[in-house]
Enzyme design. Structure first.
Site, PDB file in Angstrom:
ATOM      1  N   GLU A  63      31.710  43.645  45.559  1.00  0.00           N
ATOM      2  CA  GLU A  63      32.156  42.904  46.251  1.00  0.00           C
ATOM      3  C   GLU A  63      32.808  42.033  46.489  1.00  0.00           C
ATOM      4  O   GLU A  63      33.384  41.280  45.818  1.00  0.00           O
ATOM      5  CB  GLU A  63      30.963  42.000  46.283  1.00  0.00           C
ATOM      6  CG  GLU A  63      30.515  40.828  47.206  1.00  0.00           C
ATOM      7  CD  GLU A  63      28.933  40.313  46.901  1.00  0.00           C
ATOM      8  OE1 GLU A  63      28.991  39.168  47.562  1.00  0.00           O
ATOM      9  OE2 GLU A  63      28.326  40.229  45.674  1.00  0.00           O
ATOM     10  N   ILE A  90      34.731  38.841  47.872  1.00  0.00           N
ATOM     11  CA  ILE A  90      34.410  37.541  48.699  1.00  0.00           C
ATOM     12  C   ILE A  90      35.494  37.045  49.517  1.00  0.00           C
ATOM     13  O   ILE A  90      36.350  37.305  49.726  1.00  0.00           O
ATOM     14  CB  ILE A  90      34.477  37.094  47.366  1.00  0.00           C
ATOM     15  CG1 ILE A  90      34.197  37.375  46.133  1.00  0.00           C
ATOM     16  CG2 ILE A  90      34.439  35.391  47.287  1.00  0.00           C
ATOM     17  CD1 ILE A  90      32.104  37.280  46.509  1.00  0.00           C
ATOM     18  N   ASP A 105      37.620  33.263  30.084  1.00  0.00           N
ATOM     19  CA  ASP A 105      40.036  33.176  30.840  1.00  0.00           C
ATOM     20  C   ASP A 105      39.359  32.225  31.791  1.00  0.00           C
ATOM     21  O   ASP A 105      39.792  32.496  33.450  1.00  0.00           O
ATOM     22  CB  ASP A 105      39.791  34.710  30.945  1.00  0.00           C
ATOM     23  CG  ASP A 105      41.071  35.275  31.388  1.00  0.00           C
ATOM     24  OD1 ASP A 105      41.728  34.086  31.049  1.00  0.00           O
ATOM     25  OD2 ASP A 105      41.356  36.205  31.219  1.00  0.00           O
TER      26      ASP A 105
END
Ligand code: ADP
Length: 286
Positions: free
Chosen positions: A94, A96, A195
């Site tokens: 997707e 963003i 991370d």
């Protein structure tokens, strides 16, 4: 600009025609693009010489974060491929849209909510990657043994083998390793992003925080928070909101450099340069 074999994959396997693609910068490991199609807009990331299971591990990490059902948004992954499939290594997810402002408080509270997802052991049921380096996630009942054996030792060994760190660094680490069990406060194994430097979150059109590019595992929640302090960029309101949900134990600031030995060693192994001196300095302090 996206590789022909990926364009072909989109057409052959998904029946999707890319009408436009725009390079997206900001990553340190992969090439990325915003891909516009008649069926919607996608985010594509690819890497020619990716290690085996590279994007599968990222897809699994994103899925796990989505399934945590925290208030943080996580992009939905549509597909990923490896060289074996004949279309190259890539992940398609997707896209963003950003630009709706930011809300560090809800990010902090959302991260604390994510950390309430726990497991009975530290580690994960699969290994994954941090940057392009392997991250081993064998299960441990204790955080200290997980941190020593699955995090610092493999990275320090890699750094010594490549001549970036030396025997004195190993000695210094061994001295510190003997003390870490007393340093870390008790905690349940919590689901971590793994991370969490500033470049691995976005704010969407509604100002909602979005997690990207994770290296998930069940770890000490302080490790995620310490990571945010390695390069900075997180506001006070982020930490205040986190602590209003999940207060930190006293002495956290003194533990930050110990947790951050891991990402620092990862940077030594990925980039070398000034990270080597920085890492040696931390190790010599204990
Ligand atoms: P790398 O794996 O190379 O570090 P990232 O996953 O960090 O790459 O992505 C590179 C950049 O692409 C990010 O800094 C971010 O700006 C943007 N990005 C990442 N994921 C998305 C997404 N799903 N939608 C839109 N932009 C994204």
């Amino acid at each position: 600009m996206i590789p022909d074999n990926i364009t072909k994959y989109l057409q052959d396997k998904m029946g999707v025609e890319a009408t436009n693609s725009v390079p997206v910068s900001g990553g340190s490991i992969n090439q990325a693009a915003k891909v516009e199609t008649r069926s919607g807009i996608f985010f594509l990331k690819w890497k020619r010489d990716a290690p085996e299971r590279f994007f599968e591990a990222e897809a699994n990490g994103l899925k796990r974060l989505r399934e945590a059902d925290s208030p943080l948004r996580v992009p939905k992954v549509y597909t990923y491929e490896s060289d074996a499939g004949g279309y190259g290594n890539f992940i398609l997810m997707e896209f963003i849209e950003t630009g709706g402002g930011s809300d560090p408080s809800s990010f902090g509270a959302g991260l604390a909510a994510l950390h309430t997802v726990t497991s009975n052991q530290f580690g994960l049921d699969e290994d994954n990657f941090i940057g392009s380096l392997p991250q081993r996630n064998r299960r441990h009942p204790e955080w200290s043994s997980f941190f020593i054996e699955e995090r610092i030792t493999p990275q320090l060994t890699m750094a010594v083998d490549s001549g970036k760190m030396d025997r004195q660094d190993v000695k210094n680490w061994q001295r510190l390793a003997d003390r870490v069990d007393d340093m870390f406060p008790a905690s349940k194994p919590s689901l971590l992003h793994g991370d969490l430097w500033g470049g691995n979150h976005l704010y969407d059109r509604n100002g909602k925080a979005v997690l990207i590019d994770p290296a998930v595992y069940f770890g000490h929640p302080e490790a995620d928070l310490a990571f945010t302090k390695l390069f900075g960029g997180f506001q006070r309101s982020f930490y205040q909101a986190y602590e209003s949900v999940n207060p930190l134990d006293p002495g956290f600031e003194e533990r930050v450099p110990v947790y951050n030995l891991y990402p620092l060693l990862v940077h030594v192994n990925l980039f070398g340069g000034h990270y080597i001196r920085q890492c040696k300095t931390v190790l010599s302090r204990y």
